[in-house]
Design a protein around this motif. Structure first.
Motif, PDB file in Angstrom:
ATOM      1  N   GLN A 161       0.815  -1.206   0.000  1.00 20.59           N
ATOM      2  CA  GLN A 161       0.000   0.000   0.000  1.00 20.59           C
ATOM      3  C   GLN A 161       0.852   1.261   0.000  1.00 20.59           C
ATOM      4  O   GLN A 161       0.445   2.299  -0.530  1.00 20.59           O
ATOM      5  N   ARG A 162       2.043   1.169   0.575  1.00 19.56           N
ATOM      6  CA  ARG A 162       2.968   2.303   0.600  1.00 19.56           C
ATOM      7  C   ARG A 162       3.749   2.457  -0.700  1.00 19.56           C
ATOM      8  O   ARG A 162       4.035   3.575  -1.136  1.00 19.56           O
ATOM      9  N   HIS A 163       4.113   1.323  -1.307  1.00 19.43           N
ATOM     10  CA  HIS A 163       5.132   1.369  -2.347  1.00 19.43           C
ATOM     11  C   HIS A 163       4.705   0.843  -3.720  1.00 19.43           C
ATOM     12  O   HIS A 163       5.473   1.005  -4.669  1.00 19.43           O
ATOM     13  N   HIS A 164       3.555   0.201  -3.845  1.00 18.12           N
ATOM     14  CA  HIS A 164       3.229  -0.462  -5.098  1.00 18.12           C
ATOM     15  C   HIS A 164       1.879   0.020  -5.620  1.00 18.12           C
ATOM     16  O   HIS A 164       0.843  -0.166  -4.979  1.00 18.12           O
ATOM     17  N   GLU A 165       1.884   0.605  -6.804  1.00 15.52           N
ATOM     18  CA  GLU A 165       0.657   1.148  -7.390  1.00 15.52           C
ATOM     19  C   GLU A 165      -0.410   0.078  -7.570  1.00 15.52           C
ATOM     20  O   GLU A 165      -1.613   0.364  -7.476  1.00 15.52           O
ATOM     21  N   ALA A 166      -0.001  -1.171  -7.814  1.00 18.22           N
ATOM     22  CA  ALA A 166      -0.974  -2.241  -8.037  1.00 18.22           C
ATOM     23  C   ALA A 166      -1.896  -2.430  -6.841  1.00 18.22           C
ATOM     24  O   ALA A 166      -3.054  -2.852  -6.995  1.00 18.22           O
ATOM     25  N   ALA A 167      -1.414  -2.125  -5.638  1.00 13.76           N
ATOM     26  CA  ALA A 167      -2.236  -2.323  -4.441  1.00 13.76           C
ATOM     27  C   ALA A 167      -3.471  -1.439  -4.452  1.00 13.76           C
ATOM     28  O   ALA A 167      -4.497  -1.790  -3.852  1.00 13.76           O
ATOM     29  N   SER A 168      -3.415  -0.295  -5.125  1.00 11.09           N
ATOM     30  CA  SER A 168      -4.559   0.614  -5.148  1.00 11.09           C
ATOM     31  C   SER A 168      -5.737   0.031  -5.903  1.00 11.09           C
ATOM     32  O   SER A 168      -6.871   0.508  -5.740  1.00 11.09           O
TER      33      SER A 168
END
Length: 252
Positions: A220-227
């Protein structure tokens, strides 16, 4: 043989400085207790001391290859965990249950305080799906499993590796408590890592994955895919990653 140390389980490229700082704290603690802790972490097979003929157990059986024979810029975790010079590393209780425990000593537990799904030395895995395909579920305070079985049926399940407690075994065991198994999924997709499982679900190559709570927080902090994903359930709370050593008496 010079002692080695590694903290590979949450060593994402975006947080190398944080991991190095964590090692400095652990290193100084170990040195204060009389252990020859290395200045820096090992992150490559090429930096592991060679073991001609392969790494052997007490009986002389080969249990891992000589690191010098492995791709130098990769890091082979089974070889790292079994290396005779290992002073400290993180591992997972899955490999420990499946035989690694016979070759290492437990030196401590990672801390999951302050992470959704974590509680001191214990953690749960977040079950993630694409947004719009489920309802968001907060981590239960009691740590009980929350599995939306009807939502999972017929879906494609992405997992990092079959010996992973957080990504595979916890899901398998919690499903069994409900009289279910992996047969409820249309397909299992092995990815090789939690980050890759997140990408597989976000891109549509899979529909759901179990991601340990700290890896999910990092994503959630570092990876756009989590959004593109939402947490639709949780595995039950279990002991988090242990620190292990080839040397008896090491503790952090």
């Amino acid at each position: 043989m010079t002692p080695i140390a590694a903290l590979p389980m949450y060593d994402w490229p975006e947080r190398r400085a944080e991991v190095d700082a964590q090692w400095i704290v652990l290193r100084d603690r170990l040195r204060a207790r009389g252990f020859d802790a290395p200045d820096y972490l090992t992150r490559r097979n090429g930096d592991l001391p060679p073991v001609p003929g392969g790494i052997r157990d007490a009986s002389g059986a080969v249990i891992a290859p000589d690191p010098a024979t492995l791709p130098p810029d990769e890091l082979d975790l089974p070889a790292l965990w079994r290396h005779p010079a290992l002073l400290l590393a993180q591992t997972c209780w899955g490999p420990m249950e499946l035989g690694l425990a016979a070759h290492v000593h437990v030196a401590g537990q990672d801390d999951y305080s302050g992470v959704a799904g974590g509680d001191e030395a214990f953690y749960s895995s977040a079950l993630v799906m694409r947004r719009g395909e489920g309802l968001a579920v907060a981590a239960p305070r009691g740590g009980e499993p929350v599995l939306p079985v009807d939502r999972l049926r017929g879906k494609r399940f992405a997992f990092n590796s079959p010996d992973s407690m957080s990504g595979y075994l916890a899901m398998e065991r919690d499903l069994a408590l409900q009289g279910e198994g992996f047969a409820l999924f249309a397909r299992l997709v092995e990815t090789g890592g939690h980050r890759l499982s997140i990408e597989a679900v976000a891109s549509g190559r899979a529909d759901i994955a179990a991601i340990d709570c700290k890896s999910w927080a990092l994503a959630q902090r570092h990876h756009e895919a989590a959004s593109a994903l939402i947490v639709v359930g949780w595995t039950g709370r279990r002991k988090g990653l242990p620190f292990v050593s080839a040397f008896e008496g090491v503790a952090v």
